[in-house]
Design an enzyme around this catalytic site. Structure first.
Site, PDB file in Angstrom:
ATOM      1  CE  LYS A   1       0.959  -8.905  -2.337  1.00 61.17           C
ATOM      2  NZ  LYS A   1       2.362  -8.865  -1.956  1.00 61.17           N
TER       3      LYS A   1
ATOM      4  CE1 TYR B   1       9.392 -12.261  -3.573  1.00 60.42           C
ATOM      5  CE2 TYR B   1       7.305 -11.111  -3.338  1.00 60.42           C
ATOM      6  CZ  TYR B   1       8.318 -11.615  -4.136  1.00 60.42           C
ATOM      7  OH  TYR B   1       8.244 -11.473  -5.505  1.00 60.42           O
TER       8      TYR B   1
ATOM      9  CG  ASP C   1       7.613  -4.757   2.227  1.00 66.51           C
ATOM     10  OD1 ASP C   1       6.499  -4.279   1.900  1.00 66.51           O
ATOM     11  OD2 ASP C   1       8.234  -5.591   1.531  1.00 66.51           O
TER      12      ASP C   1
END
Ligand SMILES: *Cc1c(COP(=O)(O)O)cnc(C)c1O
Length: 441
Positions: free
Chosen positions: A278, A149, A244
């Site tokens: 995050k 994702y 990522d």
């Protein structure tokens, strides 16, 4: 006062009100409890390892705001820094010292990141990284791996994990065939598939994007040697590699999951770009794209690749990220690792004792639990989709009733924090046997 009414509304009342004015009642799909059923909890506060819902019930939190609460909720040093920043103004649409300091800290912590651009969400970070790869190479195609994702930009929704995995959606309506055709989706951990894609399309491939370790289909780590091969093949064809670390960055280990793998990868093989989110924003809306200066300098205003944002590098968000990363010292990471080790072992033992087939998947201090028969570690999306999500739903609700808030989806990692001390863990451990027995039925 209407704010008092809200504070005393029940979870059910808020869910009913939300359903009237918010699609599905939520502002991000996984929150809707779609795959586990029942009524979502509305949280009003969090402190350390605990969160409290609108009805005044306290839970041990294993969602951790999906990662940012690395050191626990309402980390006192971050609260104080943010309060001071807020009092000085919310943002100026101009540069501020906190963003410089945060970018300096990221560069200082991560040996392969020379320059950083701050954005507001992980989605923006990966979108910008992709645009940079295309701008740097002049090529159109992007490789991504099934079950990884990278946020909700059009081209990256194909076979994505996280919310799409939870809802069992192949992709999204509203993405044109032309856009989807620019993304090549490959099975993860499959070197021959990677070689074939580059043999067939190499001259057209701008880059490959990969989660440093997949963490949005549960945890699936790269097999030994896979990351090195990915870097080698991509670079041999003049394509870039985007790692990522939006979820794993500053969490799987102090320098992310790449930091755990880096020493095993030949020195000439380094990712070109990284994305963070995050943890890096300490719970406020902030994310980042970083990497080699030569590529980062292609961004406007220096270069031809446009990217910008009214709220990018917002001083309050940058202050929260800075306070969190500064407080994330070796001692904090040791506490985090100890809490993750202890909890993963307790979960395995409780499920084992109840006869529930399962597999605990690890990536540094991150772990996830697969329900079902997995004699060998799953390598990719096709395999993890065999898990028993109904069993997870039963387990999830038994834990929730016992005061433990787990991710409301079998496809997510469990987020412990450095604030999960013996008292917090004891509460989880005491809830496990009964929940495991519920899952066994
Ligand atoms: C969460 C996540 C994103 C998207 O970040 P948002 O802030 O939700 O847009 C991208 N990549 C990975 C690996 C993520 O876990």
């Amino acid at each position: 006062m209407s704010s008092d009414v809200t504070a005393h509304a029940t979870n059910e009342e808020l869910a009913a009100r939300a359903a009237r004015v918010i699609p599905g009642g939520v502002n991000s799909p996984v929150r809707a409890f779609g795959s586990v059923g029942g009524t979502p909890r509305y949280f009003v506060s969090g402190r350390g390892a605990f969160v409290t819902d609108t009805e005044g019930r306290e839970y041990v939190d294993l969602v951790g705001a999906w990662g940012p609460a690395l050191l626990g909720h309402a980390l006192p040093v971050a609260v104080e820094a943010v309060q001071q920043a807020v009092a000085r103004g919310f943002g100026f649409g101009a540069s501020a010292p906190a963003e410089v300091e945060l970018c300096e800290l990221i560069v200082a912590k991560l040996p392969d990141v020379e320059k950083v651009r701050l954005v507001s969400t992980g989605t923006e970070a990966t979108m910008t990284a992709i645009r940079l790869a295309r701008g740097a190479t002049g090529r159109p195609l992007i490789i991504k791996f099934a079950g990884h994702y990278h946020g909700h930009s059009d081209g990256l929704l194909a076979a994505a994990g996280s919310g799409l995995a939870t809802l069992a959606l192949p992709g999204s309506a509203g993405v044109t065939a032309e856009t989807a055709a620019q993304t090549i989706v490959l099975p993860y951990n499959d070197v021959p598939a990677l070689e074939r894609a580059f043999t067939e399309h190499g001259a057209q491939i701008a880059g490959a994007i990969t989660e440093a370790a997949a963490a949005n289909m549960g945890i699936v780590t790269p097999l030994p040697g896979f990351t090195a091969r990915l870097l080698e093949i991509a670079h041999a064809h003049g394509a870039l590699v985007i790692t990522d670390e939006v979820l794993t960055g500053f969490r799987a280990g102090p320098t992310g999951y790449w930091g755990l793998e880096r020493d095993q990868v030949p020195a000439q093989l380094r990712p070109d770009l990284f994305t963070f989110g995050k943890v890096v924003g300490g719970g406020l809306p902030l994310a980042a794209v970083g990497g080699r200066a030569e590529i980062m300098d292609l961004l406007a205003p220096l270069g031809p690749v446009y990217q910008g944002g009214t709220l990018s590098g917002n001083p309050i968000a940058a202050t929260a990220g800075l306070a969190t990363l500064r407080a994330a010292d070796d001692a904090a990471y040791s506490r985090l690792a100890a809490a993750a080790d202890a909890l993963a072992a307790e979960v395995a033992s409780a499920l084992g004792a109840a006869g529930v087939a399962h597999r605990v998947q690890r990536a540094g201090t991150l772990f996830s639990v697969l329900f079902g028969d997995f004699p060998t570690p799953p390598l990719g999306y096709a395999e993890v989709q065999r898990q028993n999500t109904a069993q997870y739903g039963a387990f999830f609700h038994a834990m929730l009733d016992a005061g433990v808030s787990l991710p409301p989806s079998a496809y997510e990692a469990w987020f412990v924090s450095a604030a999960h001390d013996a008292a917090a863990l004891e509460r989880v451990v005491s809830a496990l046997p009964a929940a495991a027995r519920v899952a066994a039925v």
